[in-house]
Design a protein around this motif. Structure first.
Motif, PDB file in Angstrom:
ATOM      1  N   SER A  87       0.826  -1.212   0.000  1.00 51.38           N
ATOM      2  CA  SER A  87       0.000   0.000   0.000  1.00 51.38           C
ATOM      3  C   SER A  87       0.864   1.266   0.000  1.00 51.38           C
ATOM      4  O   SER A  87       0.509   2.269  -0.625  1.00 51.38           O
ATOM      5  CB  SER A  87      -0.943   0.002   1.206  1.00 51.38           C
ATOM      6  N   ILE A  88       2.019   1.214   0.677  1.00 53.78           N
ATOM      7  CA  ILE A  88       2.896   2.390   0.705  1.00 53.78           C
ATOM      8  C   ILE A  88       3.534   2.610  -0.663  1.00 53.78           C
ATOM      9  O   ILE A  88       3.689   3.753  -1.119  1.00 53.78           O
ATOM     10  CB  ILE A  88       3.977   2.234   1.797  1.00 53.78           C
ATOM     11  N   ILE A  89       3.912   1.522  -1.346  1.00 47.61           N
ATOM     12  CA  ILE A  89       4.448   1.638  -2.700  1.00 47.61           C
ATOM     13  C   ILE A  89       3.417   2.290  -3.623  1.00 47.61           C
ATOM     14  O   ILE A  89       3.741   3.171  -4.436  1.00 47.61           O
ATOM     15  CB  ILE A  89       4.868   0.257  -3.233  1.00 47.61           C
ATOM     16  N   GLN A  90       2.168   1.866  -3.486  1.00 48.46           N
ATOM     17  CA  GLN A  90       1.107   2.459  -4.301  1.00 48.46           C
ATOM     18  C   GLN A  90       0.936   3.936  -3.980  1.00 48.46           C
ATOM     19  O   GLN A  90       0.778   4.770  -4.876  1.00 48.46           O
ATOM     20  CB  GLN A  90      -0.205   1.712  -4.071  1.00 48.46           C
ATOM     21  N   MET A  91       0.994   4.271  -2.680  1.00 44.93           N
ATOM     22  CA  MET A  91       0.848   5.669  -2.288  1.00 44.93           C
ATOM     23  C   MET A  91       2.004   6.505  -2.816  1.00 44.93           C
ATOM     24  O   MET A  91       1.818   7.664  -3.222  1.00 44.93           O
ATOM     25  CB  MET A  91       0.753   5.783  -0.765  1.00 44.93           C
ATOM     26  N   ALA A  92       3.215   5.950  -2.829  1.00 43.83           N
ATOM     27  CA  ALA A  92       4.376   6.679  -3.349  1.00 43.83           C
ATOM     28  C   ALA A  92       4.183   7.040  -4.812  1.00 43.83           C
ATOM     29  O   ALA A  92       4.672   8.076  -5.283  1.00 43.83           O
ATOM     30  CB  ALA A  92       5.640   5.841  -3.160  1.00 43.83           C
ATOM     31  N   ALA A  93       3.471   6.175  -5.544  1.00 39.91           N
ATOM     32  CA  ALA A  93       3.223   6.447  -6.957  1.00 39.91           C
ATOM     33  C   ALA A  93       2.068   7.424  -7.163  1.00 39.91           C
ATOM     34  O   ALA A  93       2.109   8.258  -8.069  1.00 39.91           O
ATOM     35  CB  ALA A  93       2.929   5.136  -7.686  1.00 39.91           C
ATOM     36  N   ILE A  94       1.061   7.336  -6.286  1.00 36.59           N
ATOM     37  CA  ILE A  94      -0.133   8.172  -6.451  1.00 36.59           C
ATOM     38  C   ILE A  94       0.068   9.575  -5.899  1.00 36.59           C
ATOM     39  O   ILE A  94      -0.256  10.579  -6.542  1.00 36.59           O
ATOM     40  CB  ILE A  94      -1.341   7.498  -5.759  1.00 36.59           C
ATOM     41  N   ASP A  95       0.610   9.659  -4.694  1.00 31.93           N
ATOM     42  CA  ASP A  95       0.769  10.956  -4.012  1.00 31.93           C
ATOM     43  C   ASP A  95       2.065  10.935  -3.214  1.00 31.93           C
ATOM     44  O   ASP A  95       2.058  10.721  -2.005  1.00 31.93           O
ATOM     45  CB  ASP A  95      -0.433  11.211  -3.102  1.00 31.93           C
TER      46      ASP A  95
END
Length: 716
Positions: A87-95
């Motif tokens: 989830s943190i990897i996804q957040m790093a890409a999104i915001d």
């Protein structure tokens, strides 16, 4: 075996913790939202895993149970990467610029996680190779390496490979017609270096072999045919490695190295765009084994060239690479515990007791009418909960049963009782949470099984997980309809009830029964929130109600009255609750927190949290019960709940928090909490910097182990 050293790129990213205030600030000037006052939740979760791993080194724990703790720490780390890191990897890409309460961006969180996770894995393999394997060998429990196989063992393993392994292996030689295969999440794989040409004149130089999941990862050597000891084992990876050349006739195997990929296993269901939650969850489940890569584990002997090849194939950086000296999946060692019949190397079995009210009275409804009944698993048996439903299914006076199921296990007696009740013509309604993580498939199958028996099955409220643990039985008694309820802090799962500590309450209190009925009505129908008499419920009144009770203790303290809060939860993350507890400490409220896992609050900071103590209990049983207790100027209030102090529990789940109003039962819970707060053998104290230290031993005090004392007090 040699131990590993920390990879230099990871070592270079060691980051000091955020500095804490170096002096006591005036209370009125403190910004309780300051990032320095919050521990990162994921670093805190890794700290929990360190405490679990510490049990594997605890000489007071039986040896095979120590091996089990090692395996648990490994499976915990798997889930941590599958869910949290993903989830943190996804957040790093999104915001990439978003920050949490601790002030860290996603990339900063990932850097801290990488350092701490690599240190944890180093310690896991050190514990295995340097401590547990030698001590297991002293007990004649051995893992036989290839170089140590006798001729008899080699012959038997060759036959085992030919008959049980070889027929189901499918190596893939890599070339333009055979691209790199899709690798299943957490599966055992081998990257193989080859020289020479095959029958078609091909030589790509590499092949990939996936070990089928049907094969056991640990094989026991038969003593009668191999001359082995009674508990000699060989890893499947060793067997495949020894005979892998047989898969590549006429070619030479230069190297064969294990690797494993961990993937994003959380899935997203768009609540606004679905018509059928069941179909949506089923569709996402099919993709779980092929989510984005989040971690790569490779045999530490693998050459750099091959390591870099795999990193490139999976498009991963070295932050997510773990070079390990041993099996790439230590959690598979758990199989040993079932294969080795050595009771002296395991926890002493115990028989849970039954409350006297139920032991004396076979009619559970009559017993509940006399007074509320409290159960404390696993010290007390879970069987009264099963009996509650069994008697309801058989009783002609019972008209309806309503039940929530989050995790319940295969072939559950709870489910069997519900099916029996429905077939007897009773109105049975079950609220099943399809998105109980990693139990989704089991819950889909459960829903189908119940629907076949004419049970009314609903999936709760779209957008909110139903995490509440409650059962309602409507019974006609003469001219009166009476509600009987069971409310709990843990799942309706007989197996975990033997391993997790949880509370459950039986009651036929009229207002409490009406509250439970109203919550079920919310879950199964449409309508606005109705006022509840006694229950606190998320996402509506629980968060506000708990904050109000904390503020009440603050007011008592300011007025010079005794004020105390005791909270026992699995996790403390929610910012407003943390700020309220900081204010309570500043006002002089004594705050005792028993937090098993993640805790984002920093205790012991002068002027902010010096009146707060946080301890974690790590023992034989997994601490799981949630309790909220408030001194309330002598009118003690004790609540039990399904909810932790996390944002998801307060705002994105349906939870219930119920009062234990019977003074004797509330006193029992307070007594239990007091034992936990006095524990000197399984307690870890949270430090202001986010680290944990074992409870300091003076050598003069009598050791106290809360779980053992509760076993003794409540033993059958």
């Amino acid at each position: 075996m040699d131990t590993l050293t920390l990879d230099e790129p990871i070592l270079a990213k060691l980051i000091p913790a955020r500095p804490l205030p170096d002096k006591t600030p005036p209370a009125e000037t403190v910004d309780l939202k300051s990032p320095e006052l919050y521990i990162n939740r994921d670093v805190s979760l890794l700290e929990f895993n360190k405490r679990v791993l510490a049990q594997a080194m605890n000489e007071n724990v039986p040896l095979l149970e120590r091996l089990n703790y090692l395996c648990i720490s490994c499976s915990n780390l798997d889930e941590f990467y599958e869910v949290r890191v993903a989830s943190i990897i996804q957040m790093a890409a999104i915001d990439p610029k978003v920050v949490g309460s601790d002030g860290l961006t996603p990339s900063e969180q990932l850097e801290r996680i990488a350092v701490n996770a690599h240190l944890l894995v180093l310690e896991q393999y050190r514990v295995l190779n340097d401590i547990l394997i030698p001590q297991l060998e002293e007990q004649n429990i051995r893992f036989i390496r290839r170089k140590d196989w006798t001729e008899a063992q080699l012959q038997w393993l060759q036959q085992y490979f030919n008959e049980e392994v070889l027929p189901i292996l499918t190596p893939v030689g890599l070339d333009s017609a055979h691209p790199f295969p899709r690798i299943l999440n957490k599966s055992l794989n081998f990257i193989i270096s080859l020289t020479g040409k095959d029958a078609f004149g091909r030589n790509s130089g590499r092949a990939v072999l996936q070990a089928p999941r049907a094969l056991p990862r640990i094989v026991q050597l038969p003593s009668d045919r191999t001359g082995s000891g009674p508990h000699d084992f060989v890893f499947l990876s060793s067997i495949i490695h020894a005979f892998v050349d047989q898969l590549f006739n006429g070619m030479h195997v230069k190297g064969c190295y294990q690797f494993r990929v961990t993937r994003n296993s959380d899935f997203f269901v768009d609540d606004d765009a679905i018509d059928d939650l069941l179909l949506a969850v089923e569709g996402e489940l099919a993709m779980r084994n092929y989510g984005d890569e989040v971690r790569l584990e490779i045999d530490a002997n693998c050459p750099d060239e091959t390591v870099n090849f795999l990193l490139a194939r999976f498009e991963m950086t070295r932050d997510h690479l773990f070079l390990v000296k041993g099996p790439v999946n230590l959690s598979r060692l758990q199989a040993i515990i079932g294969l080795v019949d050595r009771p002296e190397l395991k926890f002493i079995p115990f028989k849970p007791s039954t409350p006297p009210q139920l032991a004396r009275n076979k009619d559970i409804f009559a017993a509940i009418r006399r007074s509320d009944i409290l159960l404390h698993q696993p010290f007390e048996s879970f069987s009264p909960v099963v009996e509650f439903l069994k008697q309801a299914a058989e009783s002609p006076e019972v008209l309806a049963i309503k039940q929530t199921l989050y995790r319940t296990g295969a072939d559950s007696p709870i489910v069997n009782a519900l099916i029996k009740a429905a077939r007897a013509g009773k109105e049975v309604t079950v609220v099943i949470e399809l998105r109980a993580r990693f139990d989704e498939k089991a819950n889909i199958d459960l829903a189908a099984k119940l629907q076949e028996a004419a049970v009314h099955v609903v999936y709760g409220v779209v957008g909110y997980k139903t995490h509440a643990k409650m059962c309602l039985i409507l019974r006609r008694e003469g001219k009166e309809l009476r509600n009987y309820v069971h409310l709990g802090t843990g799942n309706y799962h007989p197996k975990t009830a033997q391993l997790y500590t949880d509370y459950g309450l039986f009651s036929c209190d009229k207002e409490l029964g009406e509250d439970v009925r109203r919550v079920f009505a919310q879950l199964t129908s449409l309508g606005k929130v109705t006022r509840l008499n006694k229950l606190l419920q998320s996402p509506f009144t629980l968060h506000k109600g708990l904050l109000e009770k904390i503020e009440r203790e603050i007011e008592h303290a300011r007025n010079g009255k005794p004020a105390k809060i005791i909270i026992k939860v699995n996790a403390l993350v929610e910012e407003q609750a943390i700020q309220a507890l900081y204010r309570a400490s500043q006002a002089g409220v004594e705050v005792k927190l028993i937090v098993r896992g993640v805790c984002c609050l920093r205790p012991g900071i002068p002027g902010i949290s010096e009146n707060i103590e946080v301890r974690s209990i790590i023992g034989r049983f997994l601490e799981h019960g949630r309790i909220y207790a408030f001194a309330n100027d002598g009118n003690q209030e004790v609540y039990a709940a399904s909810a932790d102090l996390m944002n998801r529990n307060m705002f994105r789940r349906v939870e219930v928090c119920f009062p234990v109003e019977n003074k004797k039962l509330a006193g029992r819970i307070l007594h239990d909490l007091d034992l936990y707060l006095k524990d000197t053998t399984q307690s870890w104290l949270l430090q202001p910097d986010g680290s944990y230290l074992p409870y300091p031993k003076t050598g003069q005090e009598e050791p106290i182990q809360a779980q053992s004392m509760l076993l003794t007090e409540l033993q059958a």
